[in-house]
Design a protein around this motif. Structure first.
Motif, PDB file in Angstrom:
ATOM      1  N   VAL A   1      -2.696   3.269  -2.792  1.00  0.00           N
ATOM      2  CA  VAL A   1      -1.533   2.956  -3.637  1.00  0.00           C
ATOM      3  C   VAL A   1      -1.053   1.529  -3.357  1.00  0.00           C
ATOM      4  CG1 VAL A   1       0.868   3.567  -4.131  1.00  0.00           C
ATOM      5  CG2 VAL A   1      -0.842   5.374  -3.859  1.00  0.00           C
ATOM      6  N   GLN A   2      -1.020   1.144  -2.079  1.00  0.00           N
ATOM      7  CA  GLN A   2      -0.602  -0.219  -1.726  1.00  0.00           C
ATOM      8  C   GLN A   2      -1.559  -1.249  -2.343  1.00  0.00           C
ATOM      9  OE1 GLN A   2      -0.800   0.381   2.480  1.00  0.00           O
ATOM     10  NE2 GLN A   2       1.132   1.513   2.542  1.00  0.00           N
TER      11      GLN A   2
ATOM     12  N   LYS B   1      -0.479 -11.729 -12.683  1.00  0.00           N
ATOM     13  CA  LYS B   1      -0.335 -13.169 -12.499  1.00  0.00           C
ATOM     14  C   LYS B   1      -1.535 -13.950 -13.043  1.00  0.00           C
ATOM     15  CE  LYS B   1       3.082 -13.241  -8.883  1.00  0.00           C
ATOM     16  NZ  LYS B   1       4.147 -13.872  -9.687  1.00  0.00           N
TER      17      LYS B   1
ATOM     18  N   SER C   1       5.705  -0.095  -2.490  1.00  0.00           N
ATOM     19  CA  SER C   1       4.337  -0.302  -1.999  1.00  0.00           C
ATOM     20  C   SER C   1       4.139  -1.737  -1.531  1.00  0.00           C
ATOM     21  CB  SER C   1       3.316  -0.014  -3.103  1.00  0.00           C
ATOM     22  OG  SER C   1       3.316   1.364  -3.382  1.00  0.00           O
ATOM     23  N   LEU C   2       4.711  -2.683  -2.272  1.00  0.00           N
ATOM     24  CA  LEU C   2       4.582  -4.091  -1.873  1.00  0.00           C
ATOM     25  C   LEU C   2       5.338  -4.337  -0.561  1.00  0.00           C
ATOM     26  CD1 LEU C   2       4.983  -5.708  -5.393  1.00  0.00           C
ATOM     27  CD2 LEU C   2       2.865  -5.513  -4.078  1.00  0.00           C
TER      28      LEU C   2
ATOM     29  N   LEU D   1       2.897  -4.052   6.873  1.00  0.00           N
ATOM     30  CA  LEU D   1       1.588  -4.086   7.525  1.00  0.00           C
ATOM     31  C   LEU D   1       1.221  -5.495   7.968  1.00  0.00           C
ATOM     32  CD1 LEU D   1      -0.696  -1.895   8.058  1.00  0.00           C
ATOM     33  CD2 LEU D   1      -1.990  -3.420   6.591  1.00  0.00           C
TER      34      LEU D   1
ATOM     35  N   CYS E   1      -3.693 -11.244   1.194  1.00  0.00           N
ATOM     36  CA  CYS E   1      -3.023  -9.999   1.631  1.00  0.00           C
ATOM     37  C   CYS E   1      -3.932  -8.805   1.363  1.00  0.00           C
ATOM     38  CB  CYS E   1      -1.696  -9.799   0.911  1.00  0.00           C
ATOM     39  SG  CYS E   1      -0.489 -11.098   1.224  1.00  0.00           S
TER      40      CYS E   1
ATOM     41  N   LEU F   1      -5.351  -6.073   4.091  1.00  0.00           N
ATOM     42  CA  LEU F   1      -5.159  -4.618   3.977  1.00  0.00           C
ATOM     43  C   LEU F   1      -6.496  -3.876   3.980  1.00  0.00           C
ATOM     44  CD1 LEU F   1      -2.155  -5.384   3.070  1.00  0.00           C
ATOM     45  CD2 LEU F   1      -2.262  -3.262   1.788  1.00  0.00           C
TER      46      LEU F   1
ATOM     47  N   ALA G   1       4.114   1.685   7.660  1.00  0.00           N
ATOM     48  CA  ALA G   1       3.560   1.179   6.404  1.00  0.00           C
ATOM     49  C   ALA G   1       3.510   2.300   5.380  1.00  0.00           C
ATOM     50  CB  ALA G   1       2.180   0.579   6.610  1.00  0.00           C
TER      51      ALA G   1
ATOM     52  N   VAL H   1      -0.270  -6.711  -9.312  1.00  0.00           N
ATOM     53  CA  VAL H   1       0.461  -7.983  -9.290  1.00  0.00           C
ATOM     54  C   VAL H   1      -0.513  -9.145  -9.520  1.00  0.00           C
ATOM     55  CG1 VAL H   1       1.756  -9.585  -7.848  1.00  0.00           C
ATOM     56  CG2 VAL H   1       2.314  -7.157  -7.792  1.00  0.00           C
TER      57      VAL H   1
ATOM     58  N   ALA I   1       6.422   0.898  -7.033  1.00  0.00           N
ATOM     59  CA  ALA I   1       5.517  -0.255  -6.918  1.00  0.00           C
ATOM     60  C   ALA I   1       6.134  -1.302  -5.976  1.00  0.00           C
ATOM     61  CB  ALA I   1       5.239  -0.859  -8.292  1.00  0.00           C
TER      62      ALA I   1
ATOM     63  N   GLN J   1       5.650  -2.106   1.734  1.00  0.00           N
ATOM     64  CA  GLN J   1       4.771  -1.540   2.763  1.00  0.00           C
ATOM     65  C   GLN J   1       3.684  -2.542   3.143  1.00  0.00           C
ATOM     66  OE1 GLN J   1       3.432   2.184   1.030  1.00  0.00           O
ATOM     67  NE2 GLN J   1       5.226   3.285   1.788  1.00  0.00           N
ATOM     68  N   CYS J   2       3.175  -3.275   2.148  1.00  0.00           N
ATOM     69  CA  CYS J   2       2.188  -4.332   2.449  1.00  0.00           C
ATOM     70  C   CYS J   2       2.817  -5.363   3.383  1.00  0.00           C
ATOM     71  CB  CYS J   2       1.711  -5.026   1.175  1.00  0.00           C
ATOM     72  SG  CYS J   2       0.859  -3.942   0.025  1.00  0.00           S
TER      73      CYS J   2
ATOM     74  N   VAL K   1       7.192 -12.144  -4.774  1.00  0.00           N
ATOM     75  CA  VAL K   1       6.870 -11.118  -5.774  1.00  0.00           C
ATOM     76  C   VAL K   1       7.909  -9.995  -5.718  1.00  0.00           C
ATOM     77  CG1 VAL K   1       5.238  -9.316  -6.436  1.00  0.00           C
ATOM     78  CG2 VAL K   1       4.386 -11.572  -5.811  1.00  0.00           C
TER      79      VAL K   1
ATOM     80  N   LYS L   1      10.493  -8.931  -8.688  1.00  0.00           N
ATOM     81  CA  LYS L   1      10.508  -7.574  -9.252  1.00  0.00           C
ATOM     82  C   LYS L   1      11.856  -6.891  -9.063  1.00  0.00           C
ATOM     83  CE  LYS L   1       5.606  -6.693  -9.393  1.00  0.00           C
ATOM     84  NZ  LYS L   1       5.532  -6.634 -10.877  1.00  0.00           N
TER      85      LYS L   1
ATOM     86  N   ALA M   1      -1.049  -1.506  -6.020  1.00  0.00           N
ATOM     87  CA  ALA M   1       0.167  -2.270  -6.357  1.00  0.00           C
ATOM     88  C   ALA M   1      -0.100  -3.776  -6.245  1.00  0.00           C
ATOM     89  CB  ALA M   1       1.322  -1.861  -5.440  1.00  0.00           C
TER      90      ALA M   1
ATOM     91  N   LEU N   1      -1.851 -13.810  -2.313  1.00  0.00           N
ATOM     92  CA  LEU N   1      -1.789 -12.356  -2.543  1.00  0.00           C
ATOM     93  C   LEU N   1      -3.175 -11.734  -2.358  1.00  0.00           C
ATOM     94  CD1 LEU N   1       0.618 -12.369  -5.616  1.00  0.00           C
ATOM     95  CD2 LEU N   1       1.175 -11.660  -3.283  1.00  0.00           C
TER      96      LEU N   1
ATOM     97  N   LEU O   1       4.271 -12.695  -0.899  1.00  0.00           N
ATOM     98  CA  LEU O   1       4.638 -11.291  -1.127  1.00  0.00           C
ATOM     99  C   LEU O   1       6.142 -11.153  -1.341  1.00  0.00           C
ATOM    100  CD1 LEU O   1       2.807  -8.871   1.352  1.00  0.00           C
ATOM    101  CD2 LEU O   1       3.008  -8.656  -1.119  1.00  0.00           C
TER     102      LEU O   1
END
Lengths: 508, 508
Positions: A52-53, A64, B24-25, B31, A28, A32, B249, A60, B21, B27-28, B60, B64, A56, A25, B57
């Motif tokens: 925002v991404q 964790k 957003s993940l 990307l 990731c 980004l 994204a 996480v 949230a 969207q990650c 997660v 969620k 988020a 993560l 990802l």
């Protein structure tokens, strides 16, 4: 009866699986951020969405890493160490340190720090634009306060000083007392050497740097050079950014950026080689996916970029290799290796700006910042007193008159970004690079003959063997050097290197 | 006494914060996937590392979306709808559907599907290379079985057929019976029209497509055109990829890719415009960060790409606007708008390949696939029988003899990737595009005069008003059209458009 898979796995296996997932993560996040710097469209709205991404993802990761089950697994694993895995004790030690430090920073403090960081950045930018440090004093004062508060929260051992705790974040295991010792030796040698160089009548010509140079051709040359040095493009990329940097999304995806100007070629080439040095370190780290295979420290990282940028690319043999390439690449460009060597090594005696400094004056820029931040953290200096002290030290150490705060104490972004304890790593890196080059030549006596032939593979292999592959298996840069070259960090090699090079170049 | 922030937030607010949230993940994830297709270094090792990142990802996101507290919040929010928010009921309805469907697919099935997907892809690629469908039969049979199993698990209402459940995934609310009705009308009209065109002695010249065209210049033209149409580059990018696609994204970061060949210019231009249509939809969606502001369906999406690619860019007024640009851009290129219009609209009567088909034959390629997959899911056809049936239909519908399976039933990747129920959306999109163009011209009578002047802004604004801004506020494409243009999907407009265009072009 069926036994669940989890039940058959040891606590250590379960723990490391969770840590690897967290690591993925974080990779990731790195990607980004790289995208944001290099590829992302530039509207305000896009930047907000990316924020925002990232937040988020960060939450996480926070969830964790602060999960109680992780601590439980850590405790169980500590009690039941897997004997077959030699790395396990260090993996657990690093994990405990990271988890404990993370858990000691409250959500409130983290949020306050993030919020103030945004404010401090804009306050710094504004003060810099107006050339007025006073505008930045309130925000900077709070930065130092928050940094102290965070260091106080994080330290596990109360006897550790706040500044040592800050240093530890960037340069684990290297304390102020030890760094002082190294830096004082450097200062004692370099101040008089710079004085001799400044007073010398000999001035190397910088004519070869001047002209107009096609940017596409510069990029082509840089790509060829950095690939030849050992950067693996199948597991990385080269892009362009305003401020060159290196980013790793895994040892198999390490990306570097450089910048180019059409009225000189040196900046792009040396920046690419510098970032290439960082990238080769990242590409050669182990693949466990655990913190033990992260780069050891910022100083160690800088030693890798500077090994290639300075010890290799600022040596005469390198220019013997590359001169024909440049002469062919650029129009009306025809210089000898010696002319190019002189030009790239000439010092800029009246320069106020750290990032534009040459290798002889750069250490003094670092010493100045290190001394100031140390005094602020130990309450020997107030934030208001920074400009006067800065300008005084610029004169004492470098013989340079600072014309205004923007060219003085407002030039660096670091403190406004809470990077306190960071500057030292630049000089630890320079010194380490010279020491590594010394021992590399001992092991590979024809090192400079190889450089002249463009055969860099043995050098990269040597660095991987001595530095890269160890990740965080040693506790500090000192420990790494002692184990791998038989001697802790010793500034002698750096001093000797500069002394020899500049007394010859300036005939002084 | 302090009241915690969470306690003062309604269930609906807490739920939507959690959903945002998760969004957003996702969207990650988008990307990271875009990066993989466009920027990522190409070593096997890098691909593996990216796979691990994406799977971290995904797990997660899975955690969620299947979290019990999310269902609890949903139930509470359903009981206590926020009255001030008109979107709330639809937000909750979409959330319940998505969460329930997700929760019904077991981890075992999801894992089995992912694993078989990899196998099926390589089996398909191998069979295609060897031109032998038999090699693909076992893997494809399992694909259809897994797809049926998944559809059976997901359907909330047991009376829904498996194929309707599959269609619903790509085209919510549009059932087989309804699609059959639309498609039969199209088939009845297009088969005889194609027959007339094929038998016509008039053949538009395709000479303007041939030659050598500088790729950098093609890219420049494409960028200018798509930006002029309304693609916002400040909130997007244009890159190059083997297969053109669009990826979002966030509405502020929508990226399109295109591809270019130096021996023709049509492909790159029309692909860029097509992807630009998808991108303008994504860029114009609402910014709630919730599913309600996702694109309505795949068919709706395709209607947007095809509106621009066909209804605009295959019209004569468009070529009146762009002809001077192309004549200036390309060397020894000098054609009239009419010549260019004829060339890009000429049909390829003996083409076997869907993705290379023109707008008259493309619908028939879709009808064939739709009919086959429907028969397989309803057990009227076995996987072994696909090639014979495929070739028979190619002759019946298109009058084309298929030389081998690779140019026939092995050409598409969809079924091996479990995209069953997907093909229909291409034709729903074509038909919708024509219907939208009809109503757009009713609202903007000088639509084609504007196109001729390169003034596309009113068209984009009309589409945003009628389609984009509604996201998923309607339950189906039919509902959207009925509410926005006063009529459910009606293939009449599409048929009339093709009839008029091709009878004129082929003088038949």
């Amino acid at each position: 009866m069926t036994v669940s898979v989890a039940a058959t796995k040891s606590a250590y296996e379960q723990l490391t699986a969770k840590l690897r997932a967290i690591g993925s993560l974080q990779q990731c996040e790195a990607l980004l951020k790289y995208d944001r710097m290099v590829f992302m469209p530039q509207s305000q709205e896009t930047a907000q969405a990316r924020g925002v991404q990232l937040s988020a993802l960060a939450s996480v990761v926070h969830e964790k890493t602060t999960d109680k089950s992780l601590f439980q697994l850590l405790e169980e694993a500590e009690k039941d160490l897997p004997k077959e895995d030699a790395d396990a004790p260090r993996v657990l030690e690093l994990t405990r340190k990271t988890l404990e430090e993370n858990s000691r920073v409250t959500a409130e403090l983290a949020a306050r720090k993030a919020k103030h960081g945004a404010l401090a950045h804009s306050s710094w930018a504004q003060a810099r634009e107006k050339e007025d440090f006073a505008l930045f004093v309130p925000a900077l004062t709070t930065c130092f306060e928050i940094a102290k508060e965070e260091a106080a929260a994080k330290r596990i051992d109360e006897s550790v000083t706040l500044y040592d705790q800050m240093l530890d974040h960037f340069e684990p295991g290297m304390k102020m007392e030890r760094i002082d010792q190294v830096f004082e030796e450097i200062e004692r040698a370099l101040v008089p050497l710079l004085e001799r160089v400044r007073n010398s009548e000999t001035k190397p010509s910088t004519t070869p740097l001047e002209g107009t140079f096609d940017i596409a051709m510069q990029k082509k040359v840089c790509k060829e050079v950095v690939t030849q040095l050992g950067f693996d493009e199948a597991r990385g990329r080269i892009d362009v950014a305003v401020h060159p940097f290196t980013s790793s999304a895994s040892p198999a995806d390490v990306r570097i950026t450089s910048r180019f100007s059409d009225n000189e070629w040196q900046m792009g080439l040396l920046a690419t080689i510098h970032e290439g040095g960082h990238a080769m370190y990242e590409q050669s780290l182990g693949k466990s996916g655990l913190e033990i295979d992260h780069a050891l420290s910022m100083g160690t990282h800088e030693s890798q970029s500077l090994f290639w940028e300075r010890m290799v690319a600022k040596s005469l043999p390198f220019w013997k290799w590359i001169a024909p390439k440049l002469n062919e690449a650029f129009e009306s460009f025809d210089y000898t290796p010696e002319q190019l060597y002189d030009a790239v090594n000439a010092i800029k005696p009246n320069n106020c700006i750290r990032v534009e400094a040459d290798e002889l004056t750069y250490p003094l820029h670092v010493l100045l910042r290190y001394r100031l931040e140390k005094e602020i953290i130990t309450d020997k200096l107030t934030v208001e007193e920074i400009p006067a002290k800065w300008n005084e030290l610029m004169m004492d150490l470098l013989g340079v008159q600072v014309p205004n705060d923007s060219l003085g104490c407002l030039q660096d972004i670091h403190w406004s970004a809470f990077a306190i304890g960071y500057f030292a790593t630049y000089l630890l890196g320079s010194s380490t690079a010279a020491q590594l080059a010394y021992y590399c030549e001992k092991d590979i006596p024809d090192m400079y003959a190889l450089i002249e032939k463009g055969q860099f593979e043995p050098l990269k292999a040597w660095l991987t063997d001595k530095v890269h592959k160890h990740g965080r298996r040693y506790k500090s840069l000192d420990d790494l050097l002692e184990a791998q070259v038989g001697e802790k960090l010793n500034p002698k090699y750096f001093i000797d290197y500069l002394e020899e090079k500049y007394s010859k170049l300036y005939n002084c």
